[in-house]
Design a protein around this motif. Sequence first.
Motif, PDB file in Angstrom:
ATOM      1  N   PRO A 146       0.816  -1.201   0.000  1.00 13.10           N
ATOM      2  CA  PRO A 146       0.000   0.000   0.000  1.00 13.10           C
ATOM      3  C   PRO A 146       0.860   1.266   0.000  1.00 13.10           C
ATOM      4  N   LEU A 147       0.384   2.273  -0.689  1.00  8.23           N
ATOM      5  CA  LEU A 147       1.024   3.587  -0.714  1.00  8.23           C
ATOM      6  C   LEU A 147      -0.091   4.613  -0.868  1.00  8.23           C
ATOM      7  N   VAL A 148      -0.196   5.519   0.090  1.00  9.97           N
ATOM      8  CA  VAL A 148      -1.238   6.530   0.080  1.00  9.97           C
ATOM      9  C   VAL A 148      -0.593   7.901   0.205  1.00  9.97           C
ATOM     10  N   VAL A 149      -0.979   8.815  -0.689  1.00  6.54           N
ATOM     11  CA  VAL A 149      -0.569  10.210  -0.584  1.00  6.54           C
ATOM     12  C   VAL A 149      -1.833  11.030  -0.424  1.00  6.54           C
ATOM     13  N   SER A 150      -1.845  11.874   0.599  1.00  5.23           N
ATOM     14  CA  SER A 150      -2.987  12.734   0.882  1.00  5.23           C
ATOM     15  C   SER A 150      -2.501  14.171   0.973  1.00  5.23           C
ATOM     16  N   LEU A 151      -3.276  15.099   0.429  1.00  2.28           N
ATOM     17  CA  LEU A 151      -2.922  16.516   0.522  1.00  2.28           C
ATOM     18  C   LEU A 151      -4.143  17.383   0.294  1.00  2.28           C
ATOM     19  N   TRP A 152      -4.014  18.646   0.683  1.00  2.00           N
ATOM     20  CA  TRP A 152      -5.004  19.679   0.388  1.00  2.00           C
ATOM     21  C   TRP A 152      -4.380  20.617  -0.620  1.00  2.00           C
ATOM     22  N   PHE A 153      -5.184  21.123  -1.567  1.00  2.00           N
ATOM     23  CA  PHE A 153      -4.658  22.086  -2.530  1.00  2.00           C
ATOM     24  C   PHE A 153      -5.738  23.071  -2.945  1.00  2.00           C
ATOM     25  N   LYS A 154      -5.293  24.240  -3.343  1.00  2.00           N
ATOM     26  CA  LYS A 154      -6.155  25.276  -3.924  1.00  2.00           C
ATOM     27  C   LYS A 154      -5.397  25.817  -5.125  1.00  2.00           C
ATOM     28  N   ALA A 155      -5.891  25.512  -6.298  1.00  2.00           N
ATOM     29  CA  ALA A 155      -5.210  25.888  -7.539  1.00  2.00           C
ATOM     30  C   ALA A 155      -5.527  27.323  -7.925  1.00  2.00           C
ATOM     31  N   ASP A 156      -4.514  28.041  -8.409  1.00  2.00           N
ATOM     32  CA  ASP A 156      -4.735  29.360  -9.004  1.00  2.00           C
ATOM     33  C   ASP A 156      -5.095  29.219 -10.475  1.00  2.00           C
ATOM     34  N   VAL A 157      -4.606  28.142 -11.102  1.00  2.00           N
ATOM     35  CA  VAL A 157      -4.794  27.904 -12.531  1.00  2.00           C
ATOM     36  C   VAL A 157      -5.040  26.412 -12.727  1.00  2.00           C
ATOM     37  N   THR A 158      -5.978  26.060 -13.612  1.00  2.00           N
ATOM     38  CA  THR A 158      -6.180  24.648 -13.946  1.00  2.00           C
ATOM     39  C   THR A 158      -5.970  24.398 -15.436  1.00  2.00           C
ATOM     40  N   SER A 159      -5.835  25.451 -16.208  1.00  2.00           N
ATOM     41  CA  SER A 159      -5.739  25.306 -17.663  1.00  2.00           C
ATOM     42  C   SER A 159      -4.306  25.110 -18.152  1.00  2.00           C
ATOM     43  N   GLY A 160      -3.336  25.202 -17.254  1.00  2.00           N
ATOM     44  CA  GLY A 160      -1.936  25.050 -17.652  1.00  2.00           C
ATOM     45  C   GLY A 160      -1.473  23.614 -17.569  1.00  2.00           C
ATOM     46  N   ASP A 161      -0.289  23.438 -17.060  1.00  2.00           N
ATOM     47  CA  ASP A 161       0.328  22.130 -16.882  1.00  2.00           C
ATOM     48  C   ASP A 161       1.116  22.220 -15.582  1.00  2.00           C
ATOM     49  N   ASP A 162       0.449  21.984 -14.449  1.00  2.00           N
ATOM     50  CA  ASP A 162       0.994  22.257 -13.125  1.00  2.00           C
ATOM     51  C   ASP A 162       1.026  21.000 -12.272  1.00  2.00           C
ATOM     52  N   GLY A 163       2.186  20.655 -11.752  1.00  2.00           N
ATOM     53  CA  GLY A 163       2.322  19.457 -10.939  1.00  2.00           C
ATOM     54  C   GLY A 163       2.067  19.689  -9.468  1.00  2.00           C
ATOM     55  N   LEU A 164       1.253  18.838  -8.851  1.00  2.00           N
ATOM     56  CA  LEU A 164       1.043  18.887  -7.407  1.00  2.00           C
ATOM     57  C   LEU A 164       2.165  18.178  -6.668  1.00  2.00           C
ATOM     58  N   PHE A 165       2.522  16.966  -7.132  1.00  2.00           N
ATOM     59  CA  PHE A 165       3.660  16.262  -6.536  1.00  2.00           C
ATOM     60  C   PHE A 165       4.146  15.185  -7.488  1.00  2.00           C
ATOM     61  N   ILE A 166       5.356  14.727  -7.219  1.00  2.00           N
ATOM     62  CA  ILE A 166       5.918  13.623  -7.998  1.00  2.00           C
ATOM     63  C   ILE A 166       6.847  12.801  -7.110  1.00  2.00           C
ATOM     64  N   PHE A 167       6.778  11.512  -7.286  1.00  2.00           N
ATOM     65  CA  PHE A 167       7.680  10.568  -6.641  1.00  2.00           C
ATOM     66  C   PHE A 167       8.527  10.001  -7.768  1.00  2.00           C
ATOM     67  N   GLY A 168       9.727  10.510  -7.963  1.00  2.00           N
ATOM     68  CA  GLY A 168      10.599  10.057  -9.046  1.00  2.00           C
ATOM     69  C   GLY A 168      10.697  11.081 -10.156  1.00  2.00           C
ATOM     70  N   GLY A 169      11.384  10.739 -11.254  1.00  2.00           N
ATOM     71  CA  GLY A 169      11.605  11.659 -12.365  1.00  2.00           C
ATOM     72  C   GLY A 169      10.593  11.479 -13.476  1.00  2.00           C
TER      73      GLY A 169
END
Length: 169
Positions: A43-66
């Motif tokens: 099992p692997l769980v990632v939890s977070l809260w976010f509030k985006a300023d933009v959704t029409s772009g290409d924006d990363g919330l998180f990444i594990f690895g390259g």
Amino acid sequence: ILMPENTNKDKVSNYSMDFDGVGDYINCGTGLGTSFGDGYTGPLVVSLWFKADVTSGDDGLFIFGGSYGELSVALKANYLDVYVAGSSKLHHSFTDTTDWHNLVVNLDGSATSTNQVYLDGVAIGSTFGPYTALDLDALGFFIGYYWSLSYPFQGKIDEVSIFNTAKAI
């Protein structure tokens, strides 16, 4: 990391990480990936809260690895995209820049029914089947971008948590 912003009216807003979309991100190092190791299927769980300023772009919330990573989440062209083991697993319409949202990515490579993404406590999309083992050893965990630092997030992120046990939603 607590970054006070006293002009806001609530605790989440006052202590969130604010990303401006021009290259700031949080490098959490490689220790977490090394603790999971290569060939991880538990099992692997990632939890977070976010509030985006933009959704029409290409924006990363998180990444594990390259690149797309072993696990990553991004807001791309008005969609919430989740990648697991380098391939797309979820493409969910998302355009809200007004409210805070809770995102939970709940993975268990061996059980289709528990591989699910939740947005504000509601399962979105369909469950996705077993995936190959995650090779996490020596990979970094980064908050606020994905794809080799090329796509930084614009907005606020708070309360990022990672678990190695299944999370009940």
